[in-house]
Design a protein around this motif. Structure first.
Motif, PDB file in Angstrom:
ATOM      1  N   HIS A 121       0.847  -1.206   0.000  1.00 24.29           N
ATOM      2  CA  HIS A 121       0.000   0.000   0.000  1.00 24.29           C
ATOM      3  C   HIS A 121       0.876   1.247   0.000  1.00 24.29           C
ATOM      4  N   ASP A 123       0.948   5.236   1.900  1.00 24.15           N
ATOM      5  CA  ASP A 123       0.370   6.043   2.979  1.00 24.15           C
ATOM      6  C   ASP A 123       0.093   7.429   2.396  1.00 24.15           C
ATOM      7  N   HIS A 177       4.689  -0.062  -0.084  1.00 22.30           N
ATOM      8  CA  HIS A 177       5.411  -0.854   0.909  1.00 22.30           C
ATOM      9  C   HIS A 177       4.460  -1.816   1.612  1.00 22.30           C
ATOM     10  N   ARG A 200       3.279  10.334  12.460  1.00 23.96           N
ATOM     11  CA  ARG A 200       2.793  11.019  11.263  1.00 23.96           C
ATOM     12  C   ARG A 200       2.374  12.450  11.569  1.00 23.96           C
TER      13      ARG A 200
HETATM   14 FE    FE Z   1       2.184   2.189   5.438  1.00 21.37          FE
END
Ligand code: FE
Ligand code: MD5
Length: 203
Positions: A121, A123, A177, A200
């Motif tokens: 996926h 992010d 990743h 994040r």
């Molecule tokens: Fe991720």
């Protein structure tokens, strides 16, 4: 030590150091207040990785989609705040990776038991894609899959072990990743699991 995995991606081996005891104590308190749960994807699949969060907002998934939410849907309360032990580790690692002044507002906590995996996926639910993601690995070793900016790019594999930190910034911020199914094992400190913290900046 310091290893460049790609443009903007830096692996700092054994970066947790003397912060570890405080970090693990704070982590236990977070997990007690906001227990791990298996989220459902918008596609209707239950994730094998169990998740919780700390910080101003937390990453959640349900049948309606992905989002950062200030409220834990399981408790109806705000997420536990991000303790200084976690925040300072993330800021120190980001600085070592070339990002001074990293101020994360969310920390997603992933728990892998043997067999759990994270499919390939990107992010991209964060508004500030100029900020890096700082990832801290704890417990059992895992094989991390690091691909490219499109899904079809072959992935390089890295073994991430207890205390390893990766700073994902620059062009690597949006690389595909994943994590291969976790092999069985027993870690001296963490037991039969891997826990990954991702710091994040969502806005
Ligand atoms: Fe991720
Ligand atoms: C993990 N977690 O090991 C990983 C570590 C997630 C997730 O992927 O979304 O919770 S974070 C790895 C990461 C983040 C941003 C970019 C890149 C990797 N990358 O470019 O490879 O549980």
């Amino acid at each position: 030590s310091r290893e460049q995995l790609g443009e903007g991606a830096v692996l700092l081996r054994n970066c947790v150091g003397h912060d570890e005891a405080a970090l693990l104590a704070d982590l236990r308190a977070i997990i007690k207040a906001a227990p791990f749960r298996h989220l459902v994807t918008p596609g209707g699949h239950t994730m094998s990785v169990a998740m919780t969060n700390c910080g101003r907002v937390g990453w959640v998934s349900d049948s309606s989609g992905y989002r950062y939410d200030p409220v834990d849907p399981d408790s109806g309360q705000t997420w536990p705040s991000m303790p200084p032990s976690l925040r300072s580790l993330a800021a120190r690692a980001a600085a070592e990776g070339g990002y001074k002044g990293f101020t994360p507002d969310a920390c997603l906590i992933n728990r892998y038991k043997p067999g759990a995996k994270l499919s390939l996926h990107q992010d991209k639910d964060e508004l500030d894609l100029g900020a890096p993601i700082v990832s801290v690995s704890l417990g059992l070793p895992a094989t991390f899959l690091f691909g490219g900016l499109t899904r079809n790019v072959a992935q390089r594999r890295y073994r991430l072990t207890h205390g390893d930190v990766v700073v994902w910034g620059g062009p690597s911020r949006l690389a595909y990743h994943g994590v291969a199914p976790l092999p069985a094992g027993e870690h001296a400190v963490m037991g039969a699991q891997r826990i990954n913290l991702t710091f994040r900046k969502t806005r």
